[in-house]
Scaffold this active site. Structure first.
Site, PDB file in Angstrom:
ATOM      1  N   CYS A 103       0.882  -1.165   0.000  1.00  0.00           N
ATOM      2  CA  CYS A 103       0.000   0.000   0.000  1.00  0.00           C
ATOM      3  C   CYS A 103       0.915   1.208   0.000  1.00  0.00           C
ATOM      4  O   CYS A 103       1.544   1.517   1.009  1.00  0.00           O
ATOM      5  CB  CYS A 103      -0.908   0.005   1.235  1.00  0.00           C
ATOM      6  SG  CYS A 103      -1.854   1.541   1.416  1.00  0.00           S
ATOM      7  N   CYS A 106      -0.585   4.432   2.279  1.00  0.00           N
ATOM      8  CA  CYS A 106      -0.610   4.358   3.756  1.00  0.00           C
ATOM      9  C   CYS A 106      -0.084   2.986   4.150  1.00  0.00           C
ATOM     10  O   CYS A 106       1.109   2.750   4.021  1.00  0.00           O
ATOM     11  CB  CYS A 106      -1.988   4.698   4.324  1.00  0.00           C
ATOM     12  SG  CYS A 106      -3.416   3.987   3.501  1.00  0.00           S
ATOM     13  N   SER A 107      -0.947   2.085   4.577  1.00  0.00           N
ATOM     14  CA  SER A 107      -0.451   0.750   4.917  1.00  0.00           C
ATOM     15  C   SER A 107      -1.614  -0.225   4.974  1.00  0.00           C
ATOM     16  O   SER A 107      -1.689  -1.066   5.865  1.00  0.00           O
ATOM     17  CB  SER A 107       0.285   0.767   6.250  1.00  0.00           C
ATOM     18  OG  SER A 107      -0.553   1.330   7.235  1.00  0.00           O
ATOM     19  N   CYS A 108      -2.539  -0.125   4.016  1.00  0.00           N
ATOM     20  CA  CYS A 108      -3.732  -0.977   4.001  1.00  0.00           C
ATOM     21  C   CYS A 108      -3.306  -2.449   3.927  1.00  0.00           C
ATOM     22  O   CYS A 108      -2.381  -2.806   3.187  1.00  0.00           O
ATOM     23  CB  CYS A 108      -4.606  -0.630   2.814  1.00  0.00           C
ATOM     24  SG  CYS A 108      -5.266   1.040   2.931  1.00  0.00           S
TER      25      CYS A 108
END
Lengths: 195, 86, 89
Positions: A103, A106-108
């Site tokens: 991601c 962000c950090s999905c």
């Protein structure tokens, strides 16, 4: 306000925010405890590994998993009565094709099936480089793909959370589903390991 | 406007830090920040995109120098203040 | 607009003055629709408190690394809301 906060130890800032938020009645202590207890109780890479093992053992489940990840997770009861809180997309490795999840914005990440995300997954280095030079990134993880393998990178930019279905390792025909699940690592489910 | 979080393809961040120990948090305050963001969202005080917006809107130097959950904390402080909730 | 699988599309090149989920590296580039992932609220609207937010089709769009970066043999697939896309002219 951030100028002021830089002088305050971060744990104190968090405590202050928590007090203001609960004091204003925005959330309760039980809400806060609930978030963490659900994380610790439900989120684990063992969940994703069990789905992978079943897909290896049962071709019909594999088809369902690839067609509708949410329904396939619900067969195990993952996500509870409401199901997963995201759209699950499972991408299958094949001979000559390797999938990798990132991601960049962000950090999905499918936390409930892969467990809390590793810190490297949230790092700026991984987020920036996985889409640009995935083979080099994989080599830093110690993964060298067979010559000519196509890499498909999936950037979780919208509502889908991705999970990789690794190739079943050779020589595992004798293993039960439980034994197969034990082979699967979190990094295998992200694509930074082969299994 | 282009924001600092949008790092796909950007160079200069170095090798991927592989020193992961599998733990979700490395200090109690990080767990508290995670809990706050989850509870505030599920109570409807902000949605995921408002939260992302607040993270992305942090000053560039702050975004790049702070750890993951420090960014979350600063974003929540800013967002809740801007909404007049605290 | 409903885009069929296999349609070639171009990600919009513009740079909105607000939160969006179209990464810079894909903007202006051409990719191919793999499939539709359903209809979802537009993050650009949700982030700005637009009520109700627009709800749009989201497509998995595959880009070739060579088209994005001028090098590389891999592909990069993103999921993009329909207003992030235009049909390739």
């Amino acid at each position: 306000m951030s100028e002021h906060h830089q002088d305050v130890p971060i744990a104190v800032r968090v405590r202050q925010l928590e007090e203001r938020v609960t004091g204003a009645g925005l959330v309760t202590d039980a809400d806060l405890d609930g978030v963490l207890s659900r994380l610790y109780a439900d989120a684990s890479p063992v969940n994703g590994a069990r789905m992978v093992a079943r897909a290896w053992a049962d071709p019909a489940y594999r088809q369902r998993l690839l067609a509708d990840g949410n329904a396939a997770a619900a067969e195990f009861g993952f996500g509870g009565a409401d199901g997963l809180s995201y759209r699950l997309a499972v991408v299958a490795n094949e001979p000559g094709l390797h999938n990798l999840i990132v991601c960049t914005l962000c950090s999905c990440y499918p936390v409930s099936l892969l467990g809390p995300s590793p810190s490297w997954y949230k790092s700026l280095a991984y987020r920036s480089r996985a889409v640009r030079e995935p083979a080099t990134v994989l080599s830093e993880f110690g993964l060298t793909l067979p010559e000519g393998t196509q890499i498909a990178v999936w950037d979780a930019s919208a509502e889908s959370r991705y999970m990789v279905l690794p190739l079943r390792p050779a020589g595992t025909g004798h293993l039960s589903e439980v034994g197969l699940a034990a082979l699967v690592t979190r990094n295998g489910l992200i694509g930074t390991a082969s299994v | 406007m282009s924001r600092v979080h949008d790092v796909g393809g950007q160079s200069g961040f170095g090798p991927v830090p592989l020193d992961d120990d599998g733990l979700p948090f490395h200090a109690d305050w990080q767990a508290r920040v995670y809990a706050l963001s989850g509870a505030l969202r599920s109570r409807g005080h902000f949605n995921t995109d408002e939260f992302r917006d607040a993270i992305e809107s942090l000053p560039v130097q702050q975004y790049l120098s702070q750890s993951y959950y420090e960014r979350w904390l600063a974003a929540m402080e800013n967002l809740l203040t801007a909404k007049g909730l605290i | 607009m409903t885009l069929a699988n296999g349609t070639w599309v171009r990600a919009r090149a513009g740079d909105p003055a607000h939160h969006t989920r179209l990464p810079r590296y894909a903007r202006g580039h051409v990719g191919q629709i793999l499939h539709c992932e359903g209809r979802w609220p537009l993050p650009d609207d949700r982030a700005r408190g637009v009520v109700p937010p627009r709800v749009e089709a989201v497509y998995a769009v595959r880009f070739r690394a060579f088209d994005l970066w001028g090098e590389g043999a891999h592909t990069v697939t993103l999921a993009l809301w329909e207003s992030y896309l235009e049909e390739r002219r």
